[in-house]
Design an enzyme around this catalytic site. Structure first.
Site, PDB file in Angstrom:
ATOM      1  N   SER A   1      13.331 -10.229 -17.845  1.00  0.00           N
ATOM      2  CA  SER A   1      14.169 -11.384 -18.191  1.00  0.00           C
ATOM      3  C   SER A   1      14.564 -11.470 -19.658  1.00  0.00           C
ATOM      4  O   SER A   1      15.397 -12.301 -20.012  1.00  0.00           O
ATOM      5  CB  SER A   1      13.475 -12.680 -17.785  1.00  0.00           C
ATOM      6  OG  SER A   1      13.554 -12.821 -16.397  1.00  0.00           O
TER       7      SER A   1
ATOM      8  N   LYS B   1      18.168 -11.228 -20.158  1.00  0.00           N
ATOM      9  CA  LYS B   1      19.078 -12.363 -19.943  1.00  0.00           C
ATOM     10  C   LYS B   1      19.714 -12.845 -21.254  1.00  0.00           C
ATOM     11  O   LYS B   1      20.763 -13.484 -21.239  1.00  0.00           O
ATOM     12  CB  LYS B   1      18.313 -13.514 -19.264  1.00  0.00           C
ATOM     13  CG  LYS B   1      17.876 -13.170 -17.835  1.00  0.00           C
ATOM     14  CD  LYS B   1      16.916 -14.206 -17.270  1.00  0.00           C
ATOM     15  CE  LYS B   1      16.452 -13.864 -15.865  1.00  0.00           C
ATOM     16  NZ  LYS B   1      15.393 -14.779 -15.389  1.00  0.00           N
TER      17      LYS B   1
ATOM     18  N   TYR C   1      22.207  -7.196 -11.482  1.00  0.00           N
ATOM     19  CA  TYR C   1      21.131  -7.993 -12.092  1.00  0.00           C
ATOM     20  C   TYR C   1      19.816  -7.201 -12.146  1.00  0.00           C
ATOM     21  O   TYR C   1      19.122  -7.193 -13.174  1.00  0.00           O
ATOM     22  CB  TYR C   1      20.960  -9.290 -11.290  1.00  0.00           C
ATOM     23  CG  TYR C   1      19.732 -10.090 -11.654  1.00  0.00           C
ATOM     24  CD1 TYR C   1      19.717 -10.923 -12.760  1.00  0.00           C
ATOM     25  CD2 TYR C   1      18.572 -10.013 -10.868  1.00  0.00           C
ATOM     26  CE1 TYR C   1      18.583 -11.657 -13.088  1.00  0.00           C
ATOM     27  CE2 TYR C   1      17.443 -10.742 -11.187  1.00  0.00           C
ATOM     28  CZ  TYR C   1      17.452 -11.554 -12.301  1.00  0.00           C
ATOM     29  OH  TYR C   1      16.323 -12.274 -12.625  1.00  0.00           O
TER      30      TYR C   1
ATOM     31  N   TYR D   1      10.891 -20.756 -19.479  1.00  0.00           N
ATOM     32  CA  TYR D   1      10.866 -21.530 -18.229  1.00  0.00           C
ATOM     33  C   TYR D   1      10.064 -22.817 -18.392  1.00  0.00           C
ATOM     34  O   TYR D   1      10.227 -23.516 -19.390  1.00  0.00           O
ATOM     35  CB  TYR D   1      10.328 -20.673 -17.067  1.00  0.00           C
ATOM     36  CG  TYR D   1      10.859 -19.274 -17.115  1.00  0.00           C
ATOM     37  CD1 TYR D   1      12.222 -19.041 -16.929  1.00  0.00           C
ATOM     38  CD2 TYR D   1      10.045 -18.185 -17.404  1.00  0.00           C
ATOM     39  CE1 TYR D   1      12.741 -17.766 -17.016  1.00  0.00           C
ATOM     40  CE2 TYR D   1      10.568 -16.898 -17.484  1.00  0.00           C
ATOM     41  CZ  TYR D   1      11.902 -16.699 -17.296  1.00  0.00           C
ATOM     42  OH  TYR D   1      12.416 -15.451 -17.380  1.00  0.00           O
TER      43      TYR D   1
ATOM     44  N   VAL E   1       8.908 -10.889 -17.162  1.00  0.00           N
ATOM     45  CA  VAL E   1       7.684 -10.645 -16.383  1.00  0.00           C
ATOM     46  C   VAL E   1       7.099  -9.251 -16.604  1.00  0.00           C
ATOM     47  O   VAL E   1       6.004  -8.963 -16.114  1.00  0.00           O
ATOM     48  CB  VAL E   1       7.837 -10.867 -14.854  1.00  0.00           C
ATOM     49  CG1 VAL E   1       7.930 -12.324 -14.492  1.00  0.00           C
ATOM     50  CG2 VAL E   1       8.958 -10.062 -14.277  1.00  0.00           C
TER      51      VAL E   1
HETATM   52  N1  GLN Z   1      13.698  -9.366 -12.582  1.00  0.00           N
HETATM   53  C1  GLN Z   1      12.820 -10.480 -12.524  1.00  0.00           C
HETATM   54  C2  GLN Z   1      13.154 -11.371 -11.350  1.00  0.00           C
HETATM   55  O1  GLN Z   1      14.304 -11.554 -11.104  1.00  0.00           O
HETATM   56  C3  GLN Z   1      12.931 -11.230 -13.799  1.00  0.00           C
HETATM   57  C4  GLN Z   1      12.052 -12.451 -13.860  1.00  0.00           C
HETATM   58  C5  GLN Z   1      11.394 -12.613 -15.190  1.00  0.00           C
HETATM   59  O2  GLN Z   1      11.283 -11.681 -15.980  1.00  0.00           O
HETATM   60  N2  GLN Z   1      10.878 -13.784 -15.435  1.00  0.00           N
HETATM   61  O3  GLN Z   1      12.319 -11.880 -10.672  1.00  0.00           O
END
Ligand code: GLN
Length: 301
Positions: free
Chosen positions: A61, A64, A188, A236, A254
């Site tokens: 993430s 993003k 994605y 988050y 993650v």
């Molecule tokens: N690729 C992961 C997902 O879509 C990204 C989530 C994350 O890093 N928090 O679940």
């Protein structure tokens, strides 16, 4: 600075509680939680590293942030008709608010919002072209053409990403996707599969630091806004906690990576694969808390 980073790596190595590695993406489940790396790219061009700072990891993430910069580059403020700018107070993959809020995700950093930013930079191109654009941006930001996507991680996530597919279908049902669910998810998951070392990620984050020698890839206003969103939404439902403990904008993934920006001073990347209950790197967050305390750096003065 080198002494401080060495201390952080040492403290991480000595901490018996490393957190839990993300296991819902099979390709990430087997990563050794004992690893810890940190890198800092300072405004004057110096780079310092400690621990496993040269080991590539899945940025997940953290991507993003780059996706948001690309999407804003494509459509500017029009993006805000399709995604909000408020923290969600819910986990990164929650579907709850999407129903209540008519398919407009709360912010670009939860998965639903990130699917919209991916859909935005994908519009009018093939997934291959869009990912080429993403890689060009990240490589230019980091000044490193070796940055690549780990196909195995991307495919592992596509094969098991039922929740992300549901989020995308939900967005599509509200008319908030331009491309097909399959194309958006494919793009994605590849975006999340970008691999970098701490050194590369710290370098890639320099466009968000306000400093003369650093790459100027976005306008001043856009840089400030991306930093504001990192501060309010980058972790988050743990964003308030990160702001309280660290006081600098950060974006987690993650894979255990966190990109932290100290405006005017530095771009910092920390990585340790074990996560806390919010899905953010446990030791990475703790290291940044100590880092902020020892340097006195904070956007709050
Ligand atoms: N690729 C992961 C997902 O879509 C990204 C989530 C994350 O890093 N928090 O679940």
């Amino acid at each position: 600075m080198q002494d401080l980073l060495n201390d952080l790596a040492e403290a991480a190595a000595g901490d018996p509680d490393k957190g839990e590695v993300a296991s819902y993406i099979p390709e990430l489940a087997g990563i050794n939680p004992e690893q810890f790396g940190i890198a800092i790219a300072l405004a004057d061009g110096q780079v310092f590293t400690a621990g496993d700072a040269e080991v590539p990891f899945s940025i997940q993430s953290v991507s993003k942030v780059f996706a948001l910069a690309l999407a804003l580059g494509r459509v500017g403020d029009q993006l805000w008709y399709r995604v909000g700018r408020e923290p969600s107070g819910l986990s990164f993959d929650s579907i709850l608010l999407l129903e209540r809020e008519d398919g407009i995700p709360r912010n670009p950093f939860i998965n639903a919002g990130a699917l919209v930013t991916t859909d935005t930079y994908l519009a009018g191109s093939s997934p291959k072209e869009a990912l080429g654009e993403l890689l060009r941006f990240v490589r230019a930001a980091a000044d490193d053409d070796s940055i690549h996507i780990n196909e195995k991680v991307a495919h592992s996530e596509i094969a098991t990403g039922h929740r992300n597919f549901s989020l995308a279908h939900y967005l599509a049902s509200h008319g908030n996707l331009r491309s097909t669910v399959g194309k958006v998810l494919g793009t994605y998951c590849h975006q999340c599969g970008v691999e970098m070392t701490c050194r590369q990620l710290a370098m890639a984050g320099r466009f968000l630091v306000d400093a003369q020698e650093m790459p100027q890839l976005v306008s001043v206003e856009r840089r400030r806004r991306i930093n504001a969103l990192m501060m309010t939404c980058g972790h988050y439902d743990g964003s308030g906690d990160f702001a309280f403990r660290v006081g600098l904008p950060g974006k987690s993934g993650v894979g255990g990576g966190i990109l932290v920006i100290s405006p005017g001073r530095a771009s910092i990347a920390v990585w340790s694969p074990g996560l806390n209950r919010y899905g953010n790197s446990k030791l990475g967050t703790e290291a940044m808390e100590t880092f902020a305390r020892r340097t006195g750096w904070s956007v709050f003065g």
